[in-house]
Design a protein around this motif. Structure first.
Motif, PDB file in Angstrom:
ATOM      1  N   VAL A  32       0.868  -1.171   0.000  1.00 22.86           N
ATOM      2  CA  VAL A  32       0.000   0.000   0.000  1.00 22.86           C
ATOM      3  C   VAL A  32       0.904   1.220   0.000  1.00 22.86           C
ATOM      4  CG1 VAL A  32      -1.978  -1.082   1.134  1.00 22.86           C
ATOM      5  CG2 VAL A  32      -0.217  -0.029   2.523  1.00 22.86           C
ATOM      6  N   LYS A  33       0.420   2.288  -0.571  1.00 21.42           N
ATOM      7  CA  LYS A  33       1.214   3.507  -0.689  1.00 21.42           C
ATOM      8  C   LYS A  33       0.845   4.483   0.431  1.00 21.42           C
ATOM      9  CE  LYS A  33       2.516   6.970  -4.099  1.00 21.42           C
ATOM     10  NZ  LYS A  33       2.333   7.401  -5.488  1.00 21.42           N
ATOM     11  N   VAL A  34       1.870   5.059   1.072  1.00 20.32           N
ATOM     12  CA  VAL A  34       1.648   6.076   2.095  1.00 20.32           C
ATOM     13  C   VAL A  34       1.375   7.391   1.387  1.00 20.32           C
ATOM     14  CG1 VAL A  34       2.661   7.298   4.053  1.00 20.32           C
ATOM     15  CG2 VAL A  34       3.163   4.870   3.713  1.00 20.32           C
ATOM     16  N   ARG A  35       0.328   8.084   1.786  1.00 22.72           N
ATOM     17  CA  ARG A  35      -0.079   9.337   1.144  1.00 22.72           C
ATOM     18  C   ARG A  35      -0.225  10.436   2.192  1.00 22.72           C
ATOM     19  NH1 ARG A  35      -2.678   7.752  -3.900  1.00 22.72           N
ATOM     20  NH2 ARG A  35      -2.798   5.487  -3.937  1.00 22.72           N
ATOM     21  N   ARG A  36      -0.037  11.649   1.763  1.00 26.20           N
ATOM     22  CA  ARG A  36      -0.260  12.799   2.624  1.00 26.20           C
ATOM     23  C   ARG A  36      -1.751  13.107   2.616  1.00 26.20           C
ATOM     24  NH1 ARG A  36       2.513  16.139   5.250  1.00 26.20           N
ATOM     25  NH2 ARG A  36       4.494  15.575   4.316  1.00 26.20           N
ATOM     26  N   ILE A  37      -2.319  13.232   3.810  1.00 25.35           N
ATOM     27  CA  ILE A  37      -3.724  13.589   3.969  1.00 25.35           C
ATOM     28  C   ILE A  37      -3.743  14.767   4.936  1.00 25.35           C
ATOM     29  CG2 ILE A  37      -6.015  12.805   4.682  1.00 25.35           C
ATOM     30  CD1 ILE A  37      -5.085   9.928   4.108  1.00 25.35           C
ATOM     31  N   GLY A  38      -3.819  15.985   4.409  1.00 21.89           N
ATOM     32  CA  GLY A  38      -3.710  17.185   5.238  1.00 21.89           C
ATOM     33  C   GLY A  38      -2.334  17.248   5.864  1.00 21.89           C
ATOM     34  N   ASN A  39      -2.294  17.364   7.194  1.00 19.66           N
ATOM     35  CA  ASN A  39      -1.021  17.386   7.916  1.00 19.66           C
ATOM     36  C   ASN A  39      -0.620  15.997   8.419  1.00 19.66           C
ATOM     37  OD1 ASN A  39      -0.671  20.149   7.606  1.00 19.66           O
ATOM     38  ND2 ASN A  39      -1.848  20.609   9.460  1.00 19.66           N
ATOM     39  N   SER A  40      -1.318  14.973   7.972  1.00 24.59           N
ATOM     40  CA  SER A  40      -1.072  13.601   8.433  1.00 24.59           C
ATOM     41  C   SER A  40      -0.655  12.722   7.268  1.00 24.59           C
ATOM     42  CB  SER A  40      -2.340  13.022   9.063  1.00 24.59           C
ATOM     43  OG  SER A  40      -2.761  13.793  10.147  1.00 24.59           O
ATOM     44  N   GLY A  54      -1.442   8.728   5.549  1.00 19.13           N
ATOM     45  CA  GLY A  54      -2.429   7.657   5.557  1.00 19.13           C
ATOM     46  C   GLY A  54      -2.150   6.658   4.458  1.00 19.13           C
ATOM     47  N   VAL A  55      -2.828   5.546   4.522  1.00 18.42           N
ATOM     48  CA  VAL A  55      -2.749   4.529   3.476  1.00 18.42           C
ATOM     49  C   VAL A  55      -4.170   4.206   3.033  1.00 18.42           C
ATOM     50  CG1 VAL A  55      -0.580   3.502   4.250  1.00 18.42           C
ATOM     51  CG2 VAL A  55      -2.721   2.616   5.126  1.00 18.42           C
ATOM     52  N   ILE A  56      -4.309   3.841   1.776  1.00 19.65           N
ATOM     53  CA  ILE A  56      -5.587   3.401   1.235  1.00 19.65           C
ATOM     54  C   ILE A  56      -5.557   1.877   1.223  1.00 19.65           C
ATOM     55  CG2 ILE A  56      -7.158   3.501  -0.736  1.00 19.65           C
ATOM     56  CD1 ILE A  56      -6.637   6.233   0.562  1.00 19.65           C
ATOM     57  N   LEU A  57      -6.515   1.265   1.921  1.00 20.14           N
ATOM     58  CA  LEU A  57      -6.579  -0.194   1.992  1.00 20.14           C
ATOM     59  C   LEU A  57      -7.581  -0.719   0.976  1.00 20.14           C
ATOM     60  CD1 LEU A  57      -6.678  -0.497   5.877  1.00 20.14           C
ATOM     61  CD2 LEU A  57      -4.720  -0.915   4.397  1.00 20.14           C
ATOM     62  N   PRO A  58      -7.307  -1.870   0.388  1.00 19.32           N
ATOM     63  CA  PRO A  58      -8.260  -2.441  -0.570  1.00 19.32           C
ATOM     64  C   PRO A  58      -9.569  -2.827   0.118  1.00 19.32           C
ATOM     65  CG  PRO A  58      -6.394  -3.932  -0.202  1.00 19.32           C
ATOM     66  CD  PRO A  58      -6.128  -2.700   0.580  1.00 19.32           C
ATOM     67  N   LYS A  59     -10.662  -2.819  -0.647  1.00 14.22           N
ATOM     68  CA  LYS A  59     -11.979  -3.150  -0.088  1.00 14.22           C
ATOM     69  C   LYS A  59     -12.003  -4.529   0.552  1.00 14.22           C
ATOM     70  CE  LYS A  59     -15.000  -0.311  -2.926  1.00 14.22           C
ATOM     71  NZ  LYS A  59     -16.114  -0.316  -3.884  1.00 14.22           N
ATOM     72  N   ASP A  60     -11.263  -5.481  -0.021  1.00 14.41           N
ATOM     73  CA  ASP A  60     -11.294  -6.839   0.511  1.00 14.41           C
ATOM     74  C   ASP A  60     -10.468  -7.004   1.785  1.00 14.41           C
ATOM     75  OD1 ASP A  60      -8.715  -6.773  -0.500  1.00 14.41           O
ATOM     76  OD2 ASP A  60      -8.965  -8.491  -1.832  1.00 14.41           O
ATOM     77  N   SER A  61      -9.953  -5.897   2.345  1.00 16.03           N
ATOM     78  CA  SER A  61      -9.181  -5.976   3.594  1.00 16.03           C
ATOM     79  C   SER A  61     -10.086  -6.223   4.788  1.00 16.03           C
ATOM     80  CB  SER A  61      -8.375  -4.694   3.808  1.00 16.03           C
ATOM     81  OG  SER A  61      -9.231  -3.591   4.011  1.00 16.03           O
TER      82      SER A  61
END
Length: 83
Positions: free
Chosen positions: A4-12, A14-21
């Motif tokens: 999964v790729k780490v992304r900037r979300i505002g000042n934090s 996050g990671v986007i998890l697949p639906k099947d997680s």
């Protein structure tokens, strides 16, 4: 193991998890970092889901949306209920 790729979300971050997680939007997870491993604890999310199911069951009972065993046998006996 999936990536999964780490992304900037505002000042934090996050990671986007697949639906099947198995996660649902809004669930709170606890985590712990052990060296280079990040562990997610799902127990609180599971407790929340179980609590929701129990509360829905009580609501059905309070609203009279239940059947007796005899009614279940009459309604669902043709599908093997009670055998």
């Amino acid at each position: 193991m999936q990536k999964v790729k780490v992304r900037r979300i505002g000042n934090s971050l996050g990671v986007i998890l697949p639906k099947d997680s198995g996660f649902k939007a809004g669930e709170c997870l606890t985590y712990q970092k052990n060296g280079s491993i990040l562990q997610l604890d799902l127990s609180e999310a599971q407790k929340s889901q179980n609590r929701k199911l129990i509360e829905e069951s009580f609501r059905d009972f309070e609203e009279g949306n239940t059947l007796t065993e005899k009614e279940m046998l009459k309604e669902f006996g043709k599908y093997g209920w009670g055998n």
